[in-house]
Design a protein around this motif. Structure first.
Motif, PDB file in Angstrom:
ATOM      1  N   SER A 347       0.722  -1.226   0.033  1.00  0.00           N
ATOM      2  CA  SER A 347      -0.078  -0.113   0.031  1.00  0.00           C
ATOM      3  C   SER A 347       0.757   1.096   0.129  1.00  0.00           C
ATOM      4  O   SER A 347       0.365   2.246  -0.484  1.00  0.00           O
ATOM      5  N   PRO A 348       1.880   1.345   0.570  1.00  0.00           N
ATOM      6  CA  PRO A 348       2.752   2.514   0.439  1.00  0.00           C
ATOM      7  C   PRO A 348       3.195   2.975  -0.992  1.00  0.00           C
ATOM      8  O   PRO A 348       3.726   3.951  -1.183  1.00  0.00           O
ATOM      9  N   HIS A 349       3.309   2.025  -2.058  1.00  0.00           N
ATOM     10  CA  HIS A 349       3.822   1.876  -3.321  1.00  0.00           C
ATOM     11  C   HIS A 349       2.802   2.133  -4.579  1.00  0.00           C
ATOM     12  O   HIS A 349       3.078   2.301  -5.477  1.00  0.00           O
ATOM     13  N   LEU A 350       1.544   1.531  -4.057  1.00  0.00           N
ATOM     14  CA  LEU A 350       0.606   1.175  -5.348  1.00  0.00           C
ATOM     15  C   LEU A 350      -0.539   1.824  -4.892  1.00  0.00           C
ATOM     16  O   LEU A 350      -1.142   2.002  -3.668  1.00  0.00           O
ATOM     17  N   PRO A 351      -1.405   2.258  -5.518  1.00  0.00           N
ATOM     18  CA  PRO A 351      -2.793   2.539  -5.456  1.00  0.00           C
ATOM     19  C   PRO A 351      -3.541   1.536  -4.778  1.00  0.00           C
ATOM     20  O   PRO A 351      -3.491   0.198  -4.913  1.00  0.00           O
ATOM     21  N   ARG A 352      -4.512   2.147  -3.691  1.00  0.00           N
ATOM     22  CA  ARG A 352      -5.292   1.149  -2.980  1.00  0.00           C
ATOM     23  C   ARG A 352      -6.221   0.036  -3.823  1.00  0.00           C
ATOM     24  O   ARG A 352      -6.111  -1.316  -3.605  1.00  0.00           O
TER      25      ARG A 352
END
Length: 400
Positions: A347-352
């Motif tokens: 989640s810190p790197h990709l859309p939810r």
């Protein structure tokens, strides 16, 4: 829990008149399935939908803080979706209704040895792998998650009886398996004394009502109710018993008494589900829904199962539904902690939305792998071995 029930191939017997079903010591043998008849395909799909509703509840509504760098709760990360997924925990109620139906469907007329073998072979191979894999995640890969469990809890968890030993669950979702196991013990008792239509009907009414009467009498007088919860588990017994009533209607036909048994359990099950889930939903998600919404949803779940098994939909063939049913149990076993771990990583790197889809795809792939390489090769072997071993005990070798 579970959602953990096998669906054998079946051919619904021609409904019998009430006068034709007699309470003999030897239960009437189920008619053999006709060649080529399908299993209850839509019920398989419904089981997977129940599992996915629980998945979405744990991932997008539960108050964990694994979405994003700032530790938002799931409801904050999914403000729209969580309004619906917050009641997804009722998928467990759906599992229990289906279990009451399916376990009778697969055990009616079976010997105790065959029943024990079928349950052990069906439940344990995937469960053992899930316990060990989740222990690896919890104690080695992701100890930062924090847990009250310790590696010393693993042996008890491998038995699936940890709930009765006072030992915590390595993964919180295992609590439903202990409830299921207690239901199986009741069914095992039935196979020992002889399972007949009349006995099942009486039990399907007396079990939840007696448990509730004992529970509220003891509670109102300030006495301990723990033993009632362990033996009768009144919070959930009406869900199983309602499924049992549906089985009697499905297998032996419609009678007023069977429908009364069903309605009684719909009412009791709905009231208990609301009593349990309404405050838990507030506590775990922050959403405060009306009590009667939960009663209505639970009644709707009963109605959904009834439509699937008592109407022509029971004969509908749908491609992929068998696989859906096969994936339900491993998805349920693996989804919570492994899903949270994936969400935390991604989640810190990709859309939810991408994280949610990727996590779901990963859990489905892991579930298929567990089914293909553990359940399929080991389950039948374990079932045969346990059936043969238990069958050497005379009192467990044949049905009464």
């Amino acid at each position: 829990m579970v959602a953990t029930k096998e669906m054998p191939r079946v051919d619904p017997a021609v409904p019998q008149a009430e006068g034709q079903v007699r309470d003999h010591a030897q239960p009437p043998a189920p008619a053999p399935p006709a060649p080529g008849r399908p299993r209850l395909a839509l019920l398989d799909g419904l089981r997977l939908l129940a599992a996915l509703s629980v998945v979405l509840f744990h991932w997008t509504a539960w108050h964990h803080g694994h979405w994003g760098r700032h530790g938002e709760t799931a409801a904050e990360a999914w403000p729209w979706l969580s309004q619906f997924s917050s009641v997804g925990a009722l998928g467990v109620q759906l599992f229990f209704v289906i279990s009451g139906f399916v376990i009778l469907l697969s055990s009616f007329g079976k010997s105790p040895a065959r029943f024990i073998g079928s349950r052990v072979g069906r439940l344990y191979p995937a469960y053992w792998v899930a316990v060990l894999a989740t222990s690896l995640l919890t104690f080695v890969i992701w100890p930062e998650m924090g847990t009250e469990r310790t590696p010393a809890d693993i042996p008890a968890n491998l038995t699936m009886f940890q709930g009765g030993m006072g030992v915590g669950h390595i993964d919180g979702v295992y609590w439903t398996l202990w409830v299921e196991m207690k239901f199986y013990l009741w069914i095992l008792a039935f196979t020992l004394i002889g399972m007949t239509v009349r006995r099942v009907l009486v039990f399907a009414v007396a079990w939840p009502l007696l448990g509730n009467v004992l529970y509220f009498i003891l509670q109102s007088s300030g006495q301990q109710v723990a033993w009632v919860e362990h033996v009768f588990f009144p919070q959930y017994s009406a869900l199983f018993a309602g499924g049992m009533a549906l089985f009697l209607i499905f297998r032996f036909g419609h009678t007023p008494l069977r429908w009364v048994a069903l309605v009684v359990n719909v009412v009791v099950g709905g009231l208990w589900s609301a009593r349990v889930q309404q405050p838990e939903t507030v506590e775990l998600t922050g959403y405060d829904y009306p009590f009667w919404l939960f009663v209505g949803i639970t009644a709707g779940l009963f109605a959904l199962v009834a439509v699937m098994v008592l109407t022509p939909l029971a004969r509908v063939r749908v491609p992929g539904m068998t696989l859906a049913g096969q994936l339900t149990y491993p998805v349920y076993l693996l989804h919570q902690l492994w899903g949270w771990w994936l969400i935390m990583l991604l989640s810190p790197h990709l859309p939810r939305g991408v994280v949610l889809a990727a996590s779901l795809a990963a859990v489905l792939l892991a579930a298929w792998t567990l089914h293909r390489w553990v359940e399929r090769p080991l389950g039948p072997r374990l079932q045969r071995a346990v059936t043969a071993g238990v069958g050497r005990l005379d009192f467990l070798s044949s049905s009464r």
